[in-house]
Design an enzyme around this catalytic site. Structure first.
Site, PDB file in Angstrom:
ATOM      1  N   LEU A 179       0.817  -1.222   0.000  1.00  0.00           N
ATOM      2  CA  LEU A 179       0.000   0.000   0.000  1.00  0.00           C
ATOM      3  C   LEU A 179       0.849   1.270   0.000  1.00  0.00           C
ATOM      4  O   LEU A 179       0.340   2.358   0.254  1.00  0.00           O
ATOM      5  CB  LEU A 179      -0.944   0.008   1.213  1.00  0.00           C
ATOM      6  CG  LEU A 179      -2.116  -0.976   1.167  1.00  0.00           C
ATOM      7  CD1 LEU A 179      -2.937  -0.910   2.448  1.00  0.00           C
ATOM      8  CD2 LEU A 179      -3.027  -0.705  -0.029  1.00  0.00           C
ATOM      9  N   SER A 205       6.727   2.762   1.706  1.00  0.00           N
ATOM     10  CA  SER A 205       8.003   3.477   1.476  1.00  0.00           C
ATOM     11  C   SER A 205       7.738   4.927   1.085  1.00  0.00           C
ATOM     12  O   SER A 205       8.381   5.850   1.611  1.00  0.00           O
ATOM     13  CB  SER A 205       8.804   2.820   0.352  1.00  0.00           C
ATOM     14  OG  SER A 205       8.909   1.454   0.565  1.00  0.00           O
ATOM     15  N   ASP A 255       2.944   6.823  -6.342  1.00  0.00           N
ATOM     16  CA  ASP A 255       2.721   6.563  -4.916  1.00  0.00           C
ATOM     17  C   ASP A 255       3.111   7.777  -4.063  1.00  0.00           C
ATOM     18  O   ASP A 255       2.451   8.104  -3.071  1.00  0.00           O
ATOM     19  CB  ASP A 255       3.485   5.297  -4.471  1.00  0.00           C
ATOM     20  CG  ASP A 255       4.906   5.226  -5.026  1.00  0.00           C
ATOM     21  OD1 ASP A 255       5.328   6.157  -5.751  1.00  0.00           O
ATOM     22  OD2 ASP A 255       5.601   4.239  -4.736  1.00  0.00           O
TER      23      ASP A 255
HETATM   24  O1  PMV Z   1       3.934  -2.459  -6.791  1.00  0.00           O
HETATM   25  P1  PMV Z   1       3.555  -1.056  -6.517  1.00  0.00           P
HETATM   26  O2  PMV Z   1       2.293  -0.957  -5.742  1.00  0.00           O
HETATM   27  O3  PMV Z   1       4.656  -0.236  -5.991  1.00  0.00           O
HETATM   28  O4  PMV Z   1       3.121  -0.422  -7.930  1.00  0.00           O
HETATM   29  C1  PMV Z   1       3.969  -0.442  -9.005  1.00  0.00           C
HETATM   30  C2  PMV Z   1       3.338   0.268 -10.174  1.00  0.00           C
HETATM   31  C3  PMV Z   1       4.254   0.336 -11.383  1.00  0.00           C
HETATM   32  O5  PMV Z   1       3.563   1.079 -12.396  1.00  0.00           O
HETATM   33  C4  PMV Z   1       4.524  -1.062 -11.927  1.00  0.00           C
HETATM   34  C5  PMV Z   1       5.560   1.002 -11.056  1.00  0.00           C
HETATM   35  C6  PMV Z   1       5.480   2.505 -10.859  1.00  0.00           C
HETATM   36  O6  PMV Z   1       6.332   3.041 -10.147  1.00  0.00           O
HETATM   37  O7  PMV Z   1       4.596   3.156 -11.435  1.00  0.00           O
END
Ligand code: PMV
Length: 319
Positions: free
Chosen positions: A106, A109, A152
């Site tokens: 989720l 980091s 994120d």
């Molecule tokens: O695995 P997560 O929840 O960190 O998501 C990664 C999403 C990607 O598009 C694969 C990588 C990114 O940084 O956008």
């Protein structure tokens, strides 16, 4: 003493393609990570994080360039980057606390990085726009893990639901206050760097096919933005299913994810897909109000764990 907290995230549309200059839609999740900071009169940074069994881990301010274990690197590199950019230096007491496990994918980091940067601005009395918090936090995440679109980080800074393009070229809120989502955790930890590299290899080997998939994902993201704004949940669900078909074609889904997705769709969901890099972590379901309980039960029966969370959430804040 100052305290800041930032929310986690869920990718709703556009994962993987967003690494390659395409848009995505990300929702913030009200499971927060908090960081407390206090200045010290010496040159030590003393870290406490009860959730990960870290007690009085001590680093000298002049040693911030050294390599440290991954679980504390985000906080230490955030401090290093802040000190370098604003020509500051001080010993610090740092405490972090997470409302969710880093296993769920989720965005722990990015949330801890953003909380640390926000708390540093507050502690040193520097006014900072959200954009500046994003930029310094995104640099920190890239310094630590070398890759990532920054979606994120944006969710942790701005909160809400965002239309986002690689590196923060576009960060636009989608103005809705609720969205009927169910989140199911597979119990398997996703290995994001490995999956991102695998997709990168496929892009080199079969550029036409993979670019074709990315372009279709881009179209779905653009349509989904409008349908979310219109609260047309049936259409949003349908677009999630189309996005999942393309992620399957990319080869990033997994047996566990597919089991939970099937369970949700069989019990009346409008749509369901993996969320994030794939291979594990969470899946996300667009549910109807009537089917909500059945969908949750079906996901649990298929081996998933329901994560209850308020979506969307407020972005980073001091408290
Ligand atoms: O695995 P997560 O929840 O960190 O998501 C990664 C999403 C990607 O598009 C694969 C990588 C990114 O940084 O956008």
């Amino acid at each position: 003493m100052v305290k800041a907290s930032a929310p986690g995230k869920l990718m709703l549309f556009g994962e993987h393609a967003v690494i390659y200059n395409k848009p995505c839609i990300v929702a913030s999740v009200d499971h927060r990570i908090s960081v407390w900071l206090k200045k010290r009169n010496d040159n030590q940074i003393i870290l406490n994080a009860p959730g990960i069994n870290l007690k009085n881990y001590t680093v000298l301010v002049d040693d911030l360039n050294k390599p440290y274990p991954r679980k504390i690197r985000f906080v230490l590199v955030a401090i290093k980057n802040f000190f370098e950019k604003y020509k500051m230096k001080s010993g610090l007491d740092v405490e972090t606390k997470a409302e969710f496990s880093s296993r769920f994918g989720l965005g722990s980091s990015s949330a801890v990085t953003v909380s640390t940067i926000k708390a540093l601005f507050e502690l040193f009395g520097i006014e900072a726009e959200q954009r500046e918090i994003f930029n310094l936090s995104y640099k920190t995440v890239l310094d630590v893990q070398g890759l990532g679109s920054g979606f994120d980080v944006a969710a942790a800074v701005y909160g809400g639901i965002l239309f986002f393009v690689t590196g923060g070229k576009v960060i636009k809120p989608i103005e809705i206050t609720d969205i009927p989502l169910v989140v199911g955790y597979t119990g398997v930890k996703a290995d994001t760097p490995t999956l991102v590299k695998m997709v990168g290899r496929k892009l080199l080997e079969e550029p036409d096919r993979i670019n074709g998939i990315f372009n279709k994902i881009k179209n779905i993201v653009n349509l989904a933005k409008t349908e979310i704004e219109n609260k047309n949940w049936k259409k949003v669900g349908h677009l999630m299913n189309l996005n999942q078909d393309l992620l399957r074609e990319l080869g990033v889904s997994s047996k566990e994810l597919e089991n939970l997705i099937k369970a949700a769709l069989d019990s009346g969901a409008y749509g369901a897909k993996l969320s994030g890099a794939g291979g594990g972590d969470c899946m996300v379901v667009l549910s109807t109000r009537e089917s909500l309980n059945n969908i949750k039960k079906a996901i649990e029966k298929a081996g998933g764990i329901i994560i209850e969370a308020k979506i969307p959430a407020e972005g980073v804040r001091t408290e």
